[in-house]
Design a protein around this motif. Structure first.
Motif, mmCIF file in Angstrom:
data_model
loop_
_atom_site.group_PDB
_atom_site.id
_atom_site.type_symbol
_atom_site.label_atom_id
_atom_site.label_comp_id
_atom_site.label_asym_id
_atom_site.label_seq_id
_atom_site.Cartn_x
_atom_site.Cartn_y
_atom_site.Cartn_z
ATOM 1 N N ASP A 6 45.597 37.331 -21.125
ATOM 2 C CA ASP A 6 45.259 35.528 -21.294
ATOM 3 C C ASP A 6 44.919 35.663 -22.409
ATOM 4 O O ASP A 6 43.250 36.158 -22.413
ATOM 5 C CB ASP A 6 45.127 34.697 -20.498
ATOM 6 N N GLY A 7 44.502 35.061 -23.454
ATOM 7 C CA GLY A 7 43.589 34.744 -24.804
ATOM 8 C C GLY A 7 43.799 36.117 -25.236
ATOM 9 O O GLY A 7 44.610 36.796 -25.336
ATOM 10 N N PRO A 8 42.831 35.976 -26.259
ATOM 11 C CA PRO A 8 42.706 36.570 -27.732
ATOM 12 C C PRO A 8 42.192 37.945 -26.928
ATOM 13 O O PRO A 8 42.125 38.222 -25.503
ATOM 14 C CB PRO A 8 41.917 35.885 -28.778
ATOM 15 N N ALA A 9 42.660 38.727 -27.556
ATOM 16 C CA ALA A 9 42.090 40.498 -27.417
ATOM 17 C C ALA A 9 40.205 40.352 -27.630
ATOM 18 O O ALA A 9 39.961 39.510 -28.542
ATOM 19 C CB ALA A 9 42.792 41.541 -28.984
ATOM 20 N N PRO A 10 39.918 41.082 -27.269
ATOM 21 C CA PRO A 10 38.743 41.339 -27.167
ATOM 22 C C PRO A 10 38.131 41.430 -28.487
ATOM 23 O O PRO A 10 36.898 41.013 -28.271
ATOM 24 C CB PRO A 10 38.008 42.859 -26.707
ATOM 25 N N LEU A 11 39.068 42.444 -29.204
ATOM 26 C CA LEU A 11 38.237 42.465 -30.950
ATOM 27 C C LEU A 11 38.813 41.215 -31.469
ATOM 28 O O LEU A 11 37.379 40.754 -32.756
ATOM 29 C CB LEU A 11 39.496 43.016 -31.254
ATOM 30 N N ALA A 12 38.611 40.553 -31.463
ATOM 31 C CA ALA A 12 39.601 38.936 -32.007
ATOM 32 C C ALA A 12 38.264 38.245 -31.743
ATOM 33 O O ALA A 12 37.620 37.692 -32.823
ATOM 34 C CB ALA A 12 41.214 38.444 -31.282
ATOM 35 N N THR A 13 37.863 38.462 -30.498
ATOM 36 C CA THR A 13 36.540 37.393 -30.086
ATOM 37 C C THR A 13 35.263 37.844 -31.003
ATOM 38 O O THR A 13 34.421 37.349 -31.077
ATOM 39 C CB THR A 13 36.589 37.228 -28.246
ATOM 40 N N LEU A 50 44.350 42.941 -32.817
ATOM 41 C CA LEU A 50 43.950 42.130 -32.717
ATOM 42 C C LEU A 50 44.954 41.166 -31.650
ATOM 43 O O LEU A 50 44.813 40.036 -31.047
ATOM 44 C CB LEU A 50 43.670 41.482 -33.921
ATOM 45 N N ARG A 51 46.090 41.246 -31.339
ATOM 46 C CA ARG A 51 47.029 41.359 -30.639
ATOM 47 C C ARG A 51 46.704 41.201 -28.698
ATOM 48 O O ARG A 51 45.704 41.836 -28.725
ATOM 49 C CB ARG A 51 48.359 42.081 -30.993
ATOM 50 N N PRO A 52 46.874 40.176 -28.094
ATOM 51 C CA PRO A 52 46.370 39.783 -26.729
ATOM 52 C C PRO A 52 47.313 41.204 -25.982
ATOM 53 O O PRO A 52 46.154 42.115 -25.215
ATOM 54 C CB PRO A 52 48.166 38.819 -26.020
ATOM 55 N N VAL A 53 48.470 41.685 -26.021
ATOM 56 C CA VAL A 53 48.661 43.746 -25.623
ATOM 57 C C VAL A 53 48.144 44.330 -27.234
ATOM 58 O O VAL A 53 49.719 44.376 -27.739
ATOM 59 C CB VAL A 53 49.420 43.785 -25.691
ATOM 60 N N PRO A 54 47.370 44.425 -27.486
ATOM 61 C CA PRO A 54 47.014 45.392 -28.936
ATOM 62 C C PRO A 54 46.926 46.840 -28.851
ATOM 63 O O PRO A 54 47.331 47.195 -27.441
ATOM 64 C CB PRO A 54 45.586 46.092 -28.544
ATOM 65 N N LEU A 82 36.028 46.766 -26.063
ATOM 66 C CA LEU A 82 37.407 46.539 -26.732
ATOM 67 C C LEU A 82 38.800 46.615 -26.180
ATOM 68 O O LEU A 82 39.773 46.192 -26.505
ATOM 69 C CB LEU A 82 37.658 46.696 -28.584
ATOM 70 N N ASP A 83 38.663 47.193 -24.806
ATOM 71 C CA ASP A 83 39.831 48.006 -23.951
ATOM 72 C C ASP A 83 40.385 48.641 -24.471
ATOM 73 O O ASP A 83 41.712 48.932 -24.723
ATOM 74 C CB ASP A 83 40.497 46.393 -23.811
#
Length: 447
Positions: A6-13, A50-54, A82-83
């Motif tokens: 859910d939500g943006p990828a950690p890098l996007a945040t 940056l995708r939710p599943v990057p 950043l997962d």
């Protein structure tokens, strides 16, 4: 079943917190690469991260990105944050079918789904837009991995590879001469069969390169046929399966050229659908890197059309001039799928583009020439050429000439292209205000 993020990828945040754009991150990474004598990344290379599943960067790009982010944040930014650590996620029980989002799918799962599916299942897809269209292309800007051959199964023979290559070329020839609709079942079967071979066969590197090239080529051809049949959502998915394979295998040589051609065809479809920003991004990626002149000329042909559709006259003229220069440099050399492109074909694209840009005075000479040089062996192309010129006459106020050409197109036999038939309906509908004229009445009668 693995839950979807859910939500943006950690890098996007993190980029939002740091006030950085993805292009700025790529630019800073390029400064580090330049010090090591490496070529720069495309400035949009960070978007797939940056995708939710990057899409994870490879090790070298990951290390550079973490160094840039740590310096900007004034603290240590880790791969775990950043997962980007641990094994890549694999969907053993996908929440949705792989063909819903081919760019995010695990490639073996995607190939398996293709090999076991049926044509009717493709009809239930919805049209993609925005980042869903461009992300698979942008992902090609980063280094890929290596798709391993099957550990069990029969050894792939060179004779079978050659048969697959011949099958793709024969499909192209059949589509050029007979249109698309009646041949889609065979195209679907070939697409499935090549996917099954990629998934299940054992092969060496040389065989792998040719097999992967053939799969990308059949994705481009089958996708184009679906586009011509007005089955746009399915065409997008087929294009994206080819891009997904290309991302995995990091193709070189013929396979890379085929991937750039596929990107250009996907951009053409996006332009046709009015997805102008998506088309521009795909063409930007298609133009990236060192490509032979004839491949670049094919991309220029698609750029001509895209510029016309979005009404950019300067870009249209520039792409036309560049395409002719590239063809002069290329000579007869180039991939088999690029041999259709001639100076006449570039000028035909220019005429269509000027018509799309609502410039009939510029379009008319190009479209007259296009109709004159289009032979009866290609009835679909002849029908489209006649209808484009007819529409140009209509916009210019010559209703008689428009009606005569539209009637000529309506009486052509053997054209099963949904795109051509839709174009005929568009021209006929535009003539409705003149329905009391004899020629227009005849056209309405045959519709």
């Amino acid at each position: 079943m693995e839950p979807q993020p859910d939500g943006p990828a950690p890098l996007a945040t993190l980029l939002t917190q740091l006030g950085m754009k993805p292009e700025q991150l790529a630019a800073r990474i390029n400064e580090l690469r330049a010090r090591r004598g490496l070529p720069p990344l495309h400035l949009k290379s960070a978007y797939p991260w940056l995708r939710p599943v990057p899409v994870r960067p490879d090790k070298a790009n990951q290390a550079d990105a973490l160094a840039v982010l740590s310096f900007r944040a004034g603290r240590r930014v880790t791969a775990q944050e950043l997962d980007w650590d641990g094994p890549r996620r694999r969907r053993h029980s996908p929440v949705r079918p792989c063909l819903d989002t081919p760019g995010d799918a695990v490639l073996p799962d995607l190939l398996y789904e293709i090999s076991k599916g049926d044509p009717d299942s493709m009809d239930r897809r919805t049209l993609l837009s925005g980042a869903a269209v461009t992300a698979p292309g942008l992902a090609l800007l980063m280094s890929g991995g290596a798709l391993g051959a099957a550990q069990s199964g029969d050894r792939l023979s060179l004779r079978l590879v050659t048969s697959i290559e011949n099958g793709v070329q024969e499909l192209r020839a059949l589509d050029d001469t007979e249109g698309s609709s009646s041949n889609l079942d065979w195209a679907h079967g070939l697409w499935q069969s090549v996917a099954r071979v990629v998934l299940n066969a054992r092969y060496r590197n040389a065989e792998a390169d040719r097999l992967h090239t053939a799969f990308i080529e059949v994705c481009e051809q089958y996708g184009w046929m679906l586009f011509d049949a007005d089955r746009h959502a399915q065409a997008q998915r087929v294009y994206q399966t080819g891009l997904r394979l290309a991302r995995e295998v990091a193709p070189a040589g013929p396979a890379r050229f085929a991937a750039h051609n596929l990107l250009a065809s996907a951009a053409y479809q996006a332009s046709w659908l009015g997805q102008h920003q998506e088309a521009k991004t795909l063409l930007d990626v298609a133009s990236h890197g060192d490509l032979p002149p004839r491949v670049r000329a094919v991309i220029a042909d698609r750029e001509i059309f895209a510029a016309g559709r979005r009404g950019d006259s300067d870009a249209l003229s520039s792409a036309r001039d560049r395409g002719h220069e590239l063809l002069q440099d290329a000579g007869p050399d180039g991939p088999w799928w690029s041999q259709w492109l001639t100076p006449h074909a570039l000028d035909a694209a220019t005429g269509r583009a000027w018509l799309a840009a609502s410039k009939p005075e510029e379009a008319t000479p190009y479209l007259k020439q296009r109709l004159a040089v289009t032979g009866p062996a290609y009835p679909r192309d002849y029908m489209l050429a006649a209808l484009d010129l007819a529409d140009t006459y209509r916009v210019s106020g010559d209703i008689g000439a428009c009606t005569a050409l539209a009637l000529q197109a309506a009486h052509l036999t053997g054209v099963e292209s949904a795109r051509a038939q839709s174009r005929l309906r568009e021209v006929a509908a535009a003539l409705h205000p003149y329905k009391d004229r004899p020629g227009v009445r005849d056209l309405m009668h045959v519709m």
